[in-house]
Structures are given as C-alpha cells and as structure tokens.
Write a protein that holds these residues in place. Structure first.
Motif, mmCIF file in Angstrom:
data_model
loop_
_atom_site.group_PDB
_atom_site.id
_atom_site.type_symbol
_atom_site.label_atom_id
_atom_site.label_comp_id
_atom_site.label_asym_id
_atom_site.label_seq_id
_atom_site.Cartn_x
_atom_site.Cartn_y
_atom_site.Cartn_z
ATOM 1 N N ASP A 56 1.013 -1.144 0.134
ATOM 2 C CA ASP A 56 0.037 0.221 0.058
ATOM 3 C C ASP A 56 0.720 1.372 0.020
ATOM 4 O OD1 ASP A 56 -2.229 -1.495 0.025
ATOM 5 O OD2 ASP A 56 -2.783 -1.160 2.070
ATOM 6 N N ALA A 57 1.953 1.162 0.661
ATOM 7 C CA ALA A 57 2.915 2.420 0.569
ATOM 8 C C ALA A 57 4.002 2.374 -0.847
ATOM 9 C CB ALA A 57 3.824 2.253 1.697
ATOM 10 N N GLY A 58 3.873 1.332 -1.534
ATOM 11 C CA GLY A 58 4.216 1.479 -2.889
ATOM 12 C C GLY A 58 5.802 0.991 -2.626
ATOM 13 N N LEU A 59 6.053 0.127 -1.662
ATOM 14 C CA LEU A 59 7.503 -0.159 -1.627
ATOM 15 C C LEU A 59 7.968 -1.798 -1.885
ATOM 16 C CD1 LEU A 59 7.914 1.292 2.243
ATOM 17 C CD2 LEU A 59 9.123 1.624 0.433
ATOM 18 N N PRO A 75 12.212 0.531 -4.198
ATOM 19 C CA PRO A 75 12.721 1.356 -3.251
ATOM 20 C C PRO A 75 12.583 2.758 -3.593
ATOM 21 C CG PRO A 75 14.263 0.505 -5.035
ATOM 22 C CD PRO A 75 13.122 -0.135 -5.357
ATOM 23 N N GLU A 76 11.936 3.173 -4.944
ATOM 24 C CA GLU A 76 11.852 4.414 -5.241
ATOM 25 C C GLU A 76 11.077 5.386 -4.164
ATOM 26 O OE1 GLU A 76 10.568 1.897 -7.177
ATOM 27 O OE2 GLU A 76 12.192 2.259 -8.573
ATOM 28 N N PRO A 77 9.904 4.829 -3.507
ATOM 29 C CA PRO A 77 9.264 5.900 -2.379
ATOM 30 C C PRO A 77 10.246 6.097 -1.167
ATOM 31 C CG PRO A 77 7.685 3.866 -3.158
ATOM 32 C CD PRO A 77 9.114 3.804 -3.738
ATOM 33 N N LEU A 78 11.318 5.246 -1.163
ATOM 34 C CA LEU A 78 12.195 5.455 -0.018
ATOM 35 C C LEU A 78 12.887 6.860 -0.372
ATOM 36 C CD1 LEU A 78 13.522 1.893 0.761
ATOM 37 C CD2 LEU A 78 12.007 3.385 2.149
ATOM 38 N N SER A 79 12.910 7.253 -1.383
ATOM 39 C CA SER A 79 13.646 8.727 -1.727
ATOM 40 C C SER A 79 13.004 9.776 -0.922
ATOM 41 C CB SER A 79 13.455 9.069 -3.222
ATOM 42 O OG SER A 79 12.332 9.221 -3.688
ATOM 43 N N GLU A 80 11.540 9.712 -0.535
ATOM 44 C CA GLU A 80 11.022 10.707 0.298
ATOM 45 C C GLU A 80 11.531 10.680 1.609
ATOM 46 O OE1 GLU A 80 6.596 11.408 2.126
ATOM 47 O OE2 GLU A 80 6.871 9.815 0.881
#
Length: 111
Positions: A56-59, A75-80
């Motif tokens: 759900d968080a896109g991870l 891993p892209e959402p971890l850039s936030e």
C-alpha cells in the motif's frame, strides 16, 4: 459505494522493524511469502499483513508466478525518506563542525 482503500505512508510502513527486515530481505532477491516467513517467528498471515502495508505504501510489488506470489522491492518511495533525512544530515554536519572548531580552539589554549 464503500470508502476508498487507505494507502499507507512510507514513514508509517518503515516504522515497524519487521517491515524494515522484510525490505532488506527483498533487496537481495524477490521472494514468495513462504520464504519470507522463514525469517520471522510470525505466522504467514501476520507476514501477509506486513506485506500488504508495504504494498500500500508502494514499497513492494507482487507478481503471480504459477501457484505462488513473489514479492519484489520497489525502493523508489524511500527517496522521500532520504530527502527528509538529508535535512538532518546538514544539521548534524553543522553541529559537528562547531564542535570540531570548539575542541581545536580549546586545545590551542592548552599548548
């Protein structure tokens, strides 16, 4: 009509140590839930709930291959998170520079 599904934010998703460990496992290879479950003293149902939050968080993403569902790190959402932490890196760099200057100047008085 029901309410739309609640999406989890990345910070909430990584707040749990089990989910962080799942992400580390998936960083090495895509895995089915059976393989992931072997690393935890939790039921597959519990691991499945963690995977849904990460999804759900896109991870993580899931892909059905034959009879199993394999999970893959996204891993892209971890850039936030990285961007948020970069502010504090600057903050601590400044504080450490001040401490270094203080210690070096204080040491000059001792000589």
């Amino acid at each position: 009509m029901g309410a739309p599904a609640l999406k989890h934010d990345v910070f909430q998703a990584i707040a749990d140590p089990t989910r962080r460990k799942v992400l580390k496992l998936l960083a090495h290879q895509d895995m089915p839930i059976v393989a992931i479950s072997k690393y935890f003293p939790l039921s597959r149902t519990a691991i499945n709930k963690h995977l849904h939050i990460l999804s759900d968080a896109g991870l993580v993403s899931r892909e059905r291959i034959g009879r199993e569902t394999r999970y893959k790190l996204k891993p892209e959402p971890l850039s936030e998170v990285r961007e948020w932490l970069s502010f504090f890196e600057t903050y601590w760099d400044e504080k450490l520079d001040l401490l270094k200057n203080f210690v070096e100047n204080d040491m000059n008085y001792i000589d």
